[in-house]
Write a protein that holds these residues in place. Sequence first.
Motif, PDB file in Angstrom:
ATOM      1  N   ARG A  54      -0.958  -9.259   2.139  1.00 46.58           N
ATOM      2  CA  ARG A  54      -2.250  -8.875   1.569  1.00 46.58           C
ATOM      3  C   ARG A  54      -3.036  -8.093   2.630  1.00 46.58           C
ATOM      4  O   ARG A  54      -4.099  -8.504   3.066  1.00 46.58           O
ATOM      5  CB  ARG A  54      -3.019 -10.109   1.118  1.00 46.58           C
ATOM      6  N   CYS A  55      -2.488  -6.951   3.008  1.00 48.99           N
ATOM      7  CA  CYS A  55      -3.063  -6.173   4.107  1.00 48.99           C
ATOM      8  C   CYS A  55      -4.121  -5.199   3.609  1.00 48.99           C
ATOM      9  O   CYS A  55      -4.098  -4.764   2.448  1.00 48.99           O
ATOM     10  CB  CYS A  55      -1.968  -5.395   4.828  1.00 48.99           C
ATOM     11  N   GLY A  56      -5.019  -4.831   4.491  1.00 47.07           N
ATOM     12  CA  GLY A  56      -6.030  -3.848   4.160  1.00 47.07           C
ATOM     13  C   GLY A  56      -6.924  -3.555   5.350  1.00 47.07           C
ATOM     14  O   GLY A  56      -6.827  -4.200   6.402  1.00 47.07           O
ATOM     15  N   TYR A  57      -7.787  -2.554   5.167  1.00 43.60           N
ATOM     16  CA  TYR A  57      -8.699  -2.102   6.211  1.00 43.60           C
ATOM     17  C   TYR A  57     -10.132  -2.518   5.888  1.00 43.60           C
ATOM     18  O   TYR A  57     -10.505  -2.659   4.714  1.00 43.60           O
ATOM     19  CB  TYR A  57      -8.684  -0.582   6.314  1.00 43.60           C
ATOM     20  N   VAL A 104     -12.309   0.159  13.456  1.00 43.19           N
ATOM     21  CA  VAL A 104     -11.495   0.041  12.249  1.00 43.19           C
ATOM     22  C   VAL A 104     -10.727  -1.272  12.352  1.00 43.19           C
ATOM     23  O   VAL A 104     -10.113  -1.564  13.384  1.00 43.19           O
ATOM     24  CB  VAL A 104     -10.507   1.216  12.105  1.00 43.19           C
ATOM     25  N   TYR A 105     -10.765  -2.053  11.282  1.00 44.60           N
ATOM     26  CA  TYR A 105     -10.073  -3.337  11.243  1.00 44.60           C
ATOM     27  C   TYR A 105      -8.926  -3.262  10.242  1.00 44.60           C
ATOM     28  O   TYR A 105      -9.097  -2.747   9.125  1.00 44.60           O
ATOM     29  CB  TYR A 105     -11.030  -4.453  10.836  1.00 44.60           C
ATOM     30  N   THR A 116     -10.928   0.450  18.469  1.00 45.63           N
ATOM     31  CA  THR A 116     -12.270   0.618  19.024  1.00 45.63           C
ATOM     32  C   THR A 116     -12.494   2.077  19.407  1.00 45.63           C
ATOM     33  O   THR A 116     -11.553   2.856  19.562  1.00 45.63           O
ATOM     34  CB  THR A 116     -12.458  -0.270  20.263  1.00 45.63           C
ATOM     35  N   GLY A 117     -13.765   2.441  19.572  1.00 41.57           N
ATOM     36  CA  GLY A 117     -14.106   3.775  20.057  1.00 41.57           C
ATOM     37  C   GLY A 117     -13.780   4.894  19.092  1.00 41.57           C
ATOM     38  O   GLY A 117     -13.520   6.032  19.513  1.00 41.57           O
ATOM     39  N   ALA A 118     -13.803   4.616  17.788  1.00 38.41           N
ATOM     40  CA  ALA A 118     -13.486   5.638  16.793  1.00 38.41           C
ATOM     41  C   ALA A 118     -14.719   6.510  16.544  1.00 38.41           C
ATOM     42  O   ALA A 118     -15.624   6.123  15.796  1.00 38.41           O
ATOM     43  CB  ALA A 118     -13.022   4.992  15.496  1.00 38.41           C
TER      44      ALA A 118
END
Length: 447
Positions: A314-317, A371-372, A435-437
């Motif tokens: 159950r992946c996602g951003y 972004v996660y 990080t740092g996006a």
Amino acid sequence: MADRITPLRARQGTVLAEMETIVNTAANDGDREMTAEEASRYDALRAEDDRLTANIAREVDLERRQASAARPIAPLPGAYGATAGTAPAQAADKLDPGVKFSRFVRAVAATKGHGGMRAVADYAEKTWGSAFALQAADNMQESVDVQGGFLVNEDYSTDLIDALRPAVAVRRMGAVSMPMPNGNMTHRKKTATTSAQWVGERDPIMPSAPSVGVLKLSAKKLAALVPITNDLLRFNSIRSDALVRDDVVREVGIAEDQTFIRGAGSAFAPAGLRYMAAAANIFAATATVSVQGVRSDLSKLRLGLSRNNVPMTRCGYIINPTLKEFLEQLQTSTGALAFPEIAQGRIGSYPFAETTSVPDNLGDAGNQSEVYFADFSQIMIGDAMQTTLAVSTEASYVDNEGKTRSAFQNDETLVRVIEQVDIGTRYDAAISVLTGAAWFPGAVAGQ
């Protein structure tokens, strides 16, 4: 009556966890017998657990008896805060998530906490009719008027959690809600996978077991103050029910969202995805913003899970709205959209949720975000299924602009909602963070 059950159950959860640790230590050490010291400690813990069980049973019995005594047996004409007569009987409607909890809030607010559960239940009978009252009666009798507010039972608390699901990004993406009836929950968590072997006939199979740790969730108190205009409370309609629900869900949801994603963790608050992620799964974004760099960065996030054998069921951003706009507008050198699937709610083949709880003003220049990416089937949210409500028409509060407002002067009712919750992950590598996006519209040269 003060809430004595929660600390008792919390202590019992700690005792049981220590008992399990003692048993597992002996079992994992060649399934040996306990040492004299371990046996003595286990017996002491067992005696304490027996004592706690008896105390909890006594407190639960007392709550049940008090709630039963406060329950109205029949509609009471002219009861507290209402004129004689009740709303006519009507067919029971299927209520949207959170509306039942909203009505409980309105009933407590309307009676201003006076008259206990009898007044609350009587108000519900007169306002929403006997159909709702019959549906709610068995649930209301378990709700108890405690010092500092009403302890709302599991049915109403579950209704609030159902309403929070679309409002909280981590819940929305499919994190698993687990009840914590004792205020604590212990789960196994994998820190490495098993290793199978190819063997010949009659060759011995070397023992192999997964590396495991312990995921311990313990109830942590989240409190929110929700000012509600009295005009809204006076107006009885499904629309006003929904508006009260939305006010409560917004305040509680924002607090959950911010903590579940970026909470640093403390003795009183849970750590979020940002600080639960394994150190090896925290990646720095490519310095030069380009289509290829973005694709490479997203690939690193996904590989952080797949190369560690995370189930990825159950992946996602989770991203900031600014990043969504960036990805939506990003074009390749031919002018084609780099991520056309954004319009269908996906980044590549995985869904995403956008929330301002992921900031977009990080970094020295204040133009970076995060972004996660996670397998949300491995993210566990422990819900104690107990919510406490209190109301005041005289208290003051500080609004979002830092100004002190008086509920009395502004004809408002201030509702205090307290829930108990925690969050953890069953896999150390189930979360990746970029990080740092510095991804914002116009970040790519020539666009």
